[in-house]
Design a protein around this motif. Structure first.
Motif: not given
Length: 764
Positions: A220, A192-193, A222-223, A225, A255-256
């Protein structure tokens, strides 16, 4: 306020002037412009982030300025240790995307992911390091005490740069360290994180036992993936835990595409627990503010460096960089691990990364006593507390582990030096003295081996019968002279504490070096200029030689273990050598406790000075080992301080300069840097004694603010010659009065008086 001044004259062999006392004029300059952390990166707080390379001979500190590949970025390093690499635990590595947008096509192991850097992309200064990989990913890093912060900037045109890969960055954490010693590694990633955390058990680089280390990495920018783990080069998406993993193994977060092409990675470390590593990171860098952290790190370094000011008028920028970079490297180790020692409970400070006191006692600790006595005081208290809980003072210590002993029990010299120079705040000197006596009287990895022979014979014999020790039966000559000096240092502390009988006993034992002096021993060396291919008589007789248990003489060529004869044959684990990392030629000069007797033994002042000059000019001496430092300045004892100045300039800048190969040997946690700093300041400390040998500084003026009194001392070089043709002191004044000694005490320095010297044409 006292002033010490020297003056120089013109001529063929000229000298500089010198002054202690009045404030140095501040110069409007940025000290960071004169610090080059890349000096010596070829051939040689907890968080120290830098790129790691795959050259096994060059990666002791992580990065090397050669053509080796970068394998990752890790968070803890030791500076210039030599030998086996240390630390480099849990490296991270970025990919901008995986071929075919399939994580199985990314490279995960250190061998497979290793990659070249872009030429000219390395930037380094205190508190900051940056490099671009040839994938066009630029990685910057800065640190707090227990946390590293990385800023990774991915190429905006990632499709072209990465061969039509999908722009979906992946950052991995590897369960590995520089020496690849990890056992029982565990790692987990939160889907999740994206947080990756874990721990492992590792081996120290120059000692015994193991240590446990933990980390906590957050991201920190980017979202998330997807997440997963890997073993060998096989990733497992959705598998988020590995236990008892053997390297190569680790975890990753993908990450996205980040909106601004940047992802920040924060890695906290702790010897205590994963929870403590996460706490360290969250409290030290709560908001991922890279510039804020970098500025804080730079401010901390500027504060440390601000105690020194120079008037560098006319001095070449490269030479200034040698000076300031030397101070910088001298302040990197030992490292403050207070609060991170899981071995025992204590309110005392805990310092680590003593690589090794055999290296650092000669100049690092005396320099810290001059420039940063507060830190030196904490280190002394830490050494005493290590004795309380481990039963011995260390000669080497790293990563909470006991290190090997290289020669004598050299923490004795550090403690004596600090005692004589007034290091007292919070120091329990009675317990310190108890520790000194323990060193002198028994052995357990640390301390001293061969003590039965030492006490009964007065020397360490070759092939010693040592029922109490388990160490190597080597180094009998170098250990004998080191034990003798250790005992002299103990005698000085005993005298100061009023322990008269002990003072007499250990002072008498400090004469034991004489038992190994063989007055008729000659020395023949391979021919040098004009005698190539021949063996020539050096013309000098009388050297330290090994003895057997029965008192008969054994033999080691006086040149053995010098650059002229089997130079690499005298390392710790090598067989058949009775001197350590140096020759009998060099060790015969190591009698700092009684130079008068040594000079008489070697034929008097003139013969001594000629012999010492021959040591320096014949290629018998390697300045890249710390035992070579004192011989540069021992001409003082023969009444020839001008030759000390001459040979200081003989080595600086020829062997110590502003290049990636600008250190003669490995830095040994800043030892080489402290040599250049002290030599260029014109104050050479005879560690373990209240003595500084005076030579002209390499500047018109050097000023230092005392951390003990807050007063300022200035050494002024009157008639300074930036071409360094005038390097011989002709006269000196102390507070305006003539000063005739070629040495000065710490009482003057701590009180920050002033000395001036007049330099000019040699009158010797």
């Amino acid at each position: 306020m006292y002033n010490f001044n020297v003056k120089s004259l013109t001529g063929l062999a000229l000298a500089l002037p010198l002054v202690f006392g009045s404030p140095a004029e501040k110069r409007d300059f940025d000290v960071f412009n004169y610090i080059n952390p890349l000096i010596g990166t070829v051939n040689g707080g907890m968080a120290k982030a830098v790129a790691d390379v795959d050259n096994p001979d060059e990666k002791q500190g992580g990065f090397a300025s050669d053509d080796s590949n970068i394998t990752g970025f890790s968070h803890m390093h030791d500076d210039g240790t030599g030998g086996s690499p240390s630390l480099g635990n849990f490296p991270i590595f970025p990919h901008a995307g995986c071929p075919g947008d399939n994580v199985t096509n990314c490279h995960f192991t250190s061998d497979d992911r290793a990659i070249k850097r872009l030429n000219g992309s390395v930037q380094a200064k205190p508190g900051y390091f940056a490099v671009s990989l040839n994938t066009s990913i630029n990685t910057e890093m800065t640190v707090t005490n227990h946390t590293a912060l990385y800023r990774m900037t991915f190429p905006s045109n990632s499709t072209a740069a990465f061969k039509n890969n999908t722009y979906s960055p992946l950052i991995l954490v590897d369960l590995i360290d520089l020496p690849q010693s990890i056992t029982n590694g565990s790692i987990a990633v939160d889907p999740n994180t994206g947080r990756i955390s874990g721990n492992g058990t590792f081996a120290p680089s120059f000692g015994v036992g193991t240590y446990n280390l933990n980390f906590c990495a957050d991201f920190s920018g980017a979202e998330i993936r997807q997440t997963g783990t890997f073993q060998n080069n096989v990733p497992s998406p959705g598998t988020n835990n590995l236990t008892k993993a053997q390297a190569p193994a680790g975890a990753w977060t993908q990450f996205e595409a980040p909106d601004n092409n940047q992802i920040l990675t924060r890695v906290g470390v702790s010897f205590i627990s994963v929870a403590q590593a996460c706490h360290n990171a969250e409290t030290e860098i709560p908001d991922f503010g890279f510039e804020k952290v970098q500025t804080s790190a730079e401010d901390a370094w500027r504060t440390k460096l601000s105690v020194v000011e120079v008037d560098a008028t006319g001095v070449d920028d490269n030479l200034q960089t040698v000076f300031w970079s030397g101070i910088y490297r001298s302040m990197i180790s030992p490292q403050d691990y207070t609060g991170e020692n899981y071995l025992w409970e204590s309110d005392e400070p805990y310092y680590d990364s003593y690589y090794c006191i055999w290296d650092s006692f000669r100049s690092i600790h005396p320099l810290l006593t001059l420039l940063d006595p507060e830190s030196q005081t904490l280190m002394v208290r830490s050494l005493i507390d290590i004795y309380r809980h481990e039963g011995k003072l260390p000669d080497c210590r790293m990563s909470l582990c006991k290190g090997f002993t290289q020669g004598g029990s050299n923490a004795d010299i550090v403690l004596a030096d600090s005692y004589l120079k007034g290091i007292t705040a919070g120091v329990d000197w009675e317990t310190a003295y108890e520790a000194l006596i323990s060193d002198a009287e028994d052995w357990s990895i640390e301390g001293r081996g061969g003590l039965q022979s030492w006490k009964s014979l007065g020397y360490i014999p070759i092939h010693d019968n040592d029922p109490d020790g388990t160490g190597l039966m080597t180094r009998s000559v170098s250990r004998t002279v080191e034990y003798a000096y250790d005992d002299f240092c103990i005698a000085q502390v005993a005298k100061g504490l009023g322990k008269t009988a002990d003072a007499g006993k250990y002072l008498a034992q400090s004469n034991n070096w004489q038992h190994l002096y063989k007055g008729d021993q000659k020395s023949f060396v391979a021919g040098t200029t004009g005698h190539e291919g021949q063996t020539v008589d050096t013309g000098y007789t009388g050297f330290l030689q090994p003895k057997n248990l029965n008192g008969s003489w054994a033999y080691q060529d006086p040149a053995f273990c010098s650059p002229l004869l089997d130079f690499t044959s005298c390392y710790l684990n090598a067989d058949g050598h009775e001197t350590y990392e140096g020759s009998s030629w060099m060790y015969t000069f190591f009698v700092p406790q009684d130079m008068a007797t040594l000079i008489r033994t070697l034929g008097g002042p003139s013969h001594f000075a000629a012999r010492l000059s021959y040591l320096h000019t014949s290629s018998l001496l390697y300045i890249g080992d710390e035992q070579a430092f004192l011989p540069v300045f021992q001409f003082h004892y023969a009444g020839r301080p001008g030759l000390s100045a001459q040979f200081s300039h003989f080595y600086i800048p020829s062997q110590f300069n502003n290049t990636v190969s600008g250190i003669a040997g490995n830095d040994d946690s800043g030892a080489m840097g402290s040599f250049t700093t002290l030599a260029m300041m014109g104050l050479w400390p005879v560690s373990g004694q209240d003595v500084y040998l005076i030579t002209p500084p390499y500047f018109a003026e050097v000023g230092v603010v005392s951390g003990q009194t807050g007063k300022r001392a200035t050494i002024r070089n009157v008639n300074f010659d930036a071409a360094y043709e005038n390097i011989y002191i002709q006269s000196a004044t102390l507070d305006g009065s003539p000063y005739e000694k070629n040495w000065i005490t710490h009482g003057f320095v701590a009180g920050w008086g002033g000395v001036g010297t007049d330099v000019g044409e040699s009158r010797e």
